[in-house]
Scaffold this motif. Structure first.
Motif, PDB file in Angstrom:
ATOM      1  N   ASN A  88      71.495  13.553 -32.699  1.00 14.15           N
ATOM      2  CA  ASN A  88      70.248  13.853 -33.153  1.00 14.15           C
ATOM      3  C   ASN A  88      69.628  15.155 -32.859  1.00 14.15           C
ATOM      4  O   ASN A  88      69.943  15.696 -31.721  1.00 14.15           O
ATOM      5  N   TYR A  89      68.772  15.858 -33.817  1.00 15.65           N
ATOM      6  CA  TYR A  89      68.435  17.107 -33.417  1.00 15.65           C
ATOM      7  C   TYR A  89      67.355  17.066 -32.252  1.00 15.65           C
ATOM      8  O   TYR A  89      67.353  17.873 -31.320  1.00 15.65           O
ATOM      9  N   SER A  90      66.672  15.967 -32.110  1.00 18.31           N
ATOM     10  CA  SER A  90      65.726  15.745 -30.774  1.00 18.31           C
ATOM     11  C   SER A  90      66.386  15.913 -29.748  1.00 18.31           C
ATOM     12  O   SER A  90      66.217  16.690 -28.764  1.00 18.31           O
ATOM     13  N   ASP A  91      67.612  15.393 -29.421  1.00 14.98           N
ATOM     14  CA  ASP A  91      68.320  15.234 -28.285  1.00 14.98           C
ATOM     15  C   ASP A  91      69.077  16.502 -28.198  1.00 14.98           C
ATOM     16  O   ASP A  91      69.186  17.059 -27.152  1.00 14.98           O
ATOM     17  N   LEU A  92      69.632  17.158 -29.136  1.00 11.32           N
ATOM     18  CA  LEU A  92      70.183  18.766 -29.097  1.00 11.32           C
ATOM     19  C   LEU A  92      69.201  19.661 -28.460  1.00 11.32           C
ATOM     20  O   LEU A  92      69.575  20.423 -27.621  1.00 11.32           O
ATOM     21  N   LYS A  93      68.160  19.548 -29.137  1.00 15.75           N
ATOM     22  CA  LYS A  93      66.939  20.493 -28.666  1.00 15.75           C
ATOM     23  C   LYS A  93      66.606  20.224 -27.135  1.00 15.75           C
ATOM     24  O   LYS A  93      66.357  21.168 -26.351  1.00 15.75           O
ATOM     25  N   LYS A  94      66.612  18.753 -26.726  1.00 16.62           N
ATOM     26  CA  LYS A  94      66.032  18.702 -25.486  1.00 16.62           C
ATOM     27  C   LYS A  94      66.976  19.000 -24.386  1.00 16.62           C
ATOM     28  O   LYS A  94      66.634  19.251 -23.451  1.00 16.62           O
ATOM     29  N   HIS A  95      68.285  19.124 -24.809  1.00 16.25           N
ATOM     30  CA  HIS A  95      69.415  19.599 -23.912  1.00 16.25           C
ATOM     31  C   HIS A  95      69.822  20.858 -23.985  1.00 16.25           C
ATOM     32  O   HIS A  95      70.485  21.156 -23.402  1.00 16.25           O
ATOM     33  N   GLY A  96      69.049  21.609 -24.752  1.00 19.66           N
ATOM     34  CA  GLY A  96      69.215  23.107 -24.747  1.00 19.66           C
ATOM     35  C   GLY A  96      70.569  23.372 -25.693  1.00 19.66           C
ATOM     36  O   GLY A  96      71.016  24.551 -25.642  1.00 19.66           O
ATOM     37  N   ASN A  97      70.850  22.284 -26.532  1.00 15.63           N
ATOM     38  CA  ASN A  97      72.119  22.596 -27.172  1.00 15.63           C
ATOM     39  C   ASN A  97      72.068  23.103 -28.832  1.00 15.63           C
ATOM     40  O   ASN A  97      72.679  23.428 -29.445  1.00 15.63           O
ATOM     41  N   MET A  98      70.460  23.288 -29.095  1.00 18.47           N
ATOM     42  CA  MET A  98      70.204  23.726 -30.355  1.00 18.47           C
ATOM     43  C   MET A  98      68.736  24.409 -30.365  1.00 18.47           C
ATOM     44  O   MET A  98      67.754  24.073 -29.786  1.00 18.47           O
TER      45      MET A  98
END
Length: 231
Positions: A88-98
């Motif tokens: 999910n985008y929210s998780d990717l953004k949270k971990h700096g992957n997006m």
């Protein structure tokens, strides 16, 4: 409810060498629902709804069934699916992957790209035609060839059933030409398919007997779906 996400997911999951075929196959099987809906609503559900109400009201009422199915499918996809193959985008953004990207800025960038509008017109000439046929084909066969509502819907469903293979063929041809000629190859494939589609719609509109109209519609549908797949 699921078609756009399906196209996005398949585009992200496959490499450029085969993405056309993959995207076209899953899109075609998704669009196959247009044919299935005509078949289920016309010969199967319409006679049941026609009991106790006028034919016109029954045809309008039976449309509730696909609406319920579509709504339920959309809710299901929302709760059980991921935004992308990586999560999910929210998780990717949270971990700096997006990276954080403004939706407005992304939309503006796409809208200002001239190629976006060229592709928009190209896709409207094939997918737009399919949507029109899905909506109007049953009525056309009922009024032009004096078919019953059930028979007209069954005939109209044939147009959608060509999605079983035709859209995938278009994507496959596009991939093959891309391997040989790059983007120019993809453009050649789509141009040829759109030209053939245009010729067939003219022939279909001028076919005056039922059997001939069905045969021409099948060929017409093949070119429409293949053009979509090549997009």
């Amino acid at each position: 409810c699921t078609f756009v996400m399906c196209q996005y997911w398949s585009s992200r999951m496959f490499t450029k060498e085969v993405v056309g075929t993959a995207n076209a196959l899953v899109g075609g099987w998704g669009n196959l629902g247009g044919g299935e809906t005509q078949l289920v609503m016309g010969p199967l559900l319409f006679p049941l709804f026609k009991t106790g109400m006028s034919a016109e009201m029954a045809w309008r009422t039976v449309s509730i069934v696909p609406a319920i199915v579509a709504f339920s499918t959309g809710i299901t996809v929302y709760f059980i699916s991921d935004d992308s193959p990586k999560g999910n985008y929210s998780d990717l953004k949270k971990h700096g992957n997006m990276p954080e990207v403004s939706a407005a800025a992304s939309f503006r960038s796409g809208a200002m790209n001239f190629n976006t509008w060229i592709l928009f017109i190209q896709y409207a000439c094939c997918f737009g035609v399919e949507l029109t046929m899905n909506n109007a084909a049953a009525l056309y066969f009922r009024e032009e060839f004096n078919q019953s509502t059930e028979a007209a819907a069954a005939i109209a469903s044939i147009f959608g059933w060509m999605n079983l293979f035709a859209r995938g063929v278009g994507g496959f041809a596009s991939d093959k030409m891309s391997a040989r000629m790059g983007m120019r190859g993809r453009l050649i494939v789509q141009t040829v398919l759109l030209a053939c589609e245009g010729a067939m719609v003219l022939i279909f509109a001028n076919t005056s007997n039922l059997a001939g109209a069905i045969v021409v519609m099948i060929v017409f549908s093949i070119f429409v779906q293949a053009a979509e797949g090549s997009t």
